[in-house]
Design a protein around this motif. Structure first.
Motif: not given
Length: 126
Positions: A56-61, A100-104
């Motif tokens: 789903m491409g959610w791994d950036k979070h 991750v700390a900077s995720t919205l």
């Protein structure tokens, strides 16, 4: 007197050996640590959920990967996005990842059927 001291020393040594050998130092909570990786009965659910996160491409979070996921048994409520409404009210595994700390927007929590190993829904990240 030396016989009594030797007999007592032998008894104490025997007692220490018996107690030391009978105690199992491992706590059997279903968790093992091998090569620094926590392994328990939920590893397969972690991997399944992580593969879905990647798809789903959610791994950036998410911080880390499948090994850092936490798993708990939950009863499916109406606040989950379900692929099959028949899971409403059923117990499934909820796999959550550290954000991750900077995720919205947080990483969604993934629902996995423990019997079929299929992703059955998710809770959108907040």
């Amino acid at each position: 007197m030396t016989k009594a001291v030797l007999r007592n020393a032998f008894a104490v040594l025997l007692l220490i050996l018996l107690v030391g050998c009978s105690a199992d130092p491992k706590v059997d909570d279903g968790t093992n640590i091998e090569n620094g990786i926590v392994s328990d009965e939920y590893n397969e659910a972690r991997k399944i959920a992580w593969d879905y996160i990647l798809e789903m491409g959610w791994d950036k979070h998410a911080e880390g990967d499948w090994q850092s996921a936490e798993v708990q048994v939950v009863e499916v409520g109406e606040h989950y996005e379900l692929f099959d409404e028949s899971y409403l009210g059923e117990e499934v595994l909820e796999v959550s990842f550290v954000d991750v700390a900077s995720t919205l927007v947080g990483t969604p929590e993934i629902l996995v059927d423990s019997e079929t190993g299929e992703v059955v829904g998710y809770l959108p990240g907040e």
